[in-house]
Scaffold this active site. Sequence first.
Site, short mmCIF file in Angstrom:
data_model
loop_
_atom_site.label_atom_id
_atom_site.label_comp_id
_atom_site.label_asym_id
_atom_site.label_seq_id
_atom_site.Cartn_x
_atom_site.Cartn_y
_atom_site.Cartn_z
N ASN A 131 0.79 -1.23 0.00
CA ASN A 131 0.00 0.00 0.00
C ASN A 131 0.83 1.29 0.00
O ASN A 131 0.40 2.30 -0.54
CB ASN A 131 -1.03 0.01 1.14
CG ASN A 131 -0.41 -0.18 2.50
OD1 ASN A 131 0.72 -0.65 2.63
ND2 ASN A 131 -1.15 0.16 3.54
N LYS A 154 11.80 -8.32 1.61
CA LYS A 154 10.82 -9.18 0.95
C LYS A 154 9.57 -8.31 0.80
O LYS A 154 8.79 -8.12 1.73
CB LYS A 154 10.52 -10.42 1.79
CG LYS A 154 9.70 -11.50 1.05
CD LYS A 154 8.32 -11.07 0.77
CE LYS A 154 7.53 -12.01 -0.09
NZ LYS A 154 6.39 -11.33 -0.75
N HIS A 155 9.41 -7.74 -0.39
CA HIS A 155 8.28 -6.85 -0.64
C HIS A 155 7.08 -7.66 -1.12
O HIS A 155 7.20 -8.81 -1.52
CB HIS A 155 8.66 -5.80 -1.69
CG HIS A 155 8.12 -4.43 -1.39
ND1 HIS A 155 6.86 -4.24 -0.83
CD2 HIS A 155 8.62 -3.19 -1.60
CE1 HIS A 155 6.65 -2.94 -0.69
NE2 HIS A 155 7.69 -2.28 -1.15
N SER A 157 4.54 -9.07 -3.60
CA SER A 157 4.84 -9.48 -4.96
C SER A 157 4.31 -8.51 -6.01
O SER A 157 4.93 -8.31 -7.06
CB SER A 157 4.26 -10.88 -5.22
OG SER A 157 4.86 -11.84 -4.37
N GLY A 206 1.97 -5.32 7.98
CA GLY A 206 1.01 -6.16 7.27
C GLY A 206 -0.18 -6.49 8.15
O GLY A 206 -0.47 -5.80 9.13
N GLU A 228 4.06 -3.81 12.73
CA GLU A 228 3.06 -2.75 12.53
C GLU A 228 1.95 -3.39 11.73
O GLU A 228 2.08 -3.67 10.54
CB GLU A 228 3.69 -1.57 11.78
CG GLU A 228 2.85 -0.32 11.84
CD GLU A 228 1.96 -0.15 10.63
OE1 GLU A 228 0.77 -0.52 10.74
OE2 GLU A 228 2.42 0.32 9.59
N LEU A 229 0.83 -3.63 12.43
CA LEU A 229 -0.23 -4.47 11.86
C LEU A 229 -1.49 -3.67 11.54
O LEU A 229 -1.42 -2.48 11.26
CB LEU A 229 -0.50 -5.63 12.83
CG LEU A 229 0.76 -6.39 13.27
CD1 LEU A 229 0.43 -7.47 14.28
CD2 LEU A 229 1.50 -6.97 12.07
N CYS A 262 -3.34 1.42 6.98
CA CYS A 262 -3.56 0.94 8.34
C CYS A 262 -4.02 2.07 9.25
O CYS A 262 -4.76 1.85 10.21
CB CYS A 262 -2.31 0.29 8.90
SG CYS A 262 -0.83 1.32 8.75
N GLU A 361 -11.67 -4.64 10.81
CA GLU A 361 -11.01 -3.62 9.99
C GLU A 361 -11.55 -3.69 8.57
O GLU A 361 -11.66 -4.76 7.98
CB GLU A 361 -9.49 -3.85 9.96
CG GLU A 361 -8.77 -2.84 9.08
CD GLU A 361 -7.26 -3.07 9.02
OE1 GLU A 361 -6.54 -2.12 8.73
OE2 GLU A 361 -6.83 -4.22 9.28
#
Length: 457
Positions: A131, A154-155, A157, A206, A228-229, A262, A361
């Site tokens: 995002n 690791k971004h 995809s 994520g 950070e969720l 988020c 959410e």
Amino acid sequence: MSISSINPVNGVIIKTYQEDSADQIHQKIDQVHQAWLSYKETDFKSRAMLLLQVSKLLTERKDQLAKLMALEMGKPLKAGVAEVLKCASVCEYYAENGAEFLADQSIKTTAAKSYVSFQPIGVVLAIMPWNFPFWQVFRFLAPALMAGNCGVLKHSSGVTGCAIEIEKLIIDAGFPENVFKTLICSSKAISGVIENPYIKAVTLTGSTEAGKKVAEQAGKLIKKTVLELGGSDPYIILSDADLKKAAKICAEARLINNGQSCIAAKRFIVVKEVVEQFTALFKAGMASKKTGDPLLDDTDLGPMARAELRDELHQQVLKSIKQGAKCILGGEIPVTEGEHAYYQPTILTGVKKGILAYDEEIFGPVAAIITADDTKDAIHIANDTNFGLGAAIFTENASLAENIARNKLAAGSCFVNEGVKSDPALPFGGINQSGYGRELGMFGIHEFVNIKTVYIK
């Protein structure tokens, strides 16, 4: 195996990338570790100069990188440019302040000399979402590099092109070879990456479920994590608020990044005396935003990142309506040919506990308006969630607002008469199911260092 970046405007594949094999992944990590053995010996001044060069390159390439974000995940160009410039600012911030944050701190004890030293720990793995493809990475990477750590990314995809451009920026800025590398792989490979002995810590932005899995595995290996969720940020509107100003800020806060953030405003908790007036102003603000092609300069709202995310969002809206919420704006999937992943700005009213839009959410351009009896009830509703990332309150009573923000709201960040946002100088993170640890500011750079006590008798 391969992964593809797909344009959310039309569903067309932009580019396909060959995934790294397990051997290639571990070879990259080994290269970064070897680079760290030398890089950790560099001084703060050298690191700062390199970060300033990254900042310069980001500024020069802002239009190119914003276009890439628009193509890969649908971010409108003006929002993409703002994101890149924010990345430039965080590089500048740590270049200017990192040495001070990491300077030895003298502690008076019975020793002849005692102090705390902050030293790099090695290779940090970053698992990042789609995002904010650049900002999420740089808010970890800038302090990590300034502290003398190295990193592997690791971004998500779908934004592999962005991930590759970040590595290119670090190389072009003149950093030593291999201090940062991008891993081109699916989420299935993460377990093996965390197990690599050269990976000393993990930072993840994520979903809460992804955070649980990473925390469990890293915990078994005694590797530190910063998570950070998700969030379901409450925005409280009290009866004495400047309603026009509040409605404008709230509409922008709900639709930031096409509603996919988020810390986007999710639940609007309005005291009953002003709920009708606020709702009318808020609806007008939401409806005024222009939806369209993210490559056009005047677009406010682009598509969601993927069609399946849009479809999941729509099902959340339909279920909330079935449970008793009323849809007063949007709530429909556009039928225009070619609009692959768009969703209209949507407002649900009459949202109460037990309705999905209250309890879960919602990650998209959908707002839930909840009526509160009074200030006490509004605070209760705001805290009636498993999350705790950000919160905001709107009132003209400054002392009341500060008391609520400081002492009453359960969140990592509380804003008064302003939407929740991140700032390089301020620590950012959440509590409860929104995660733990902090990014940014002085606290962020201290997350991945060895806070070492030195005691000399």
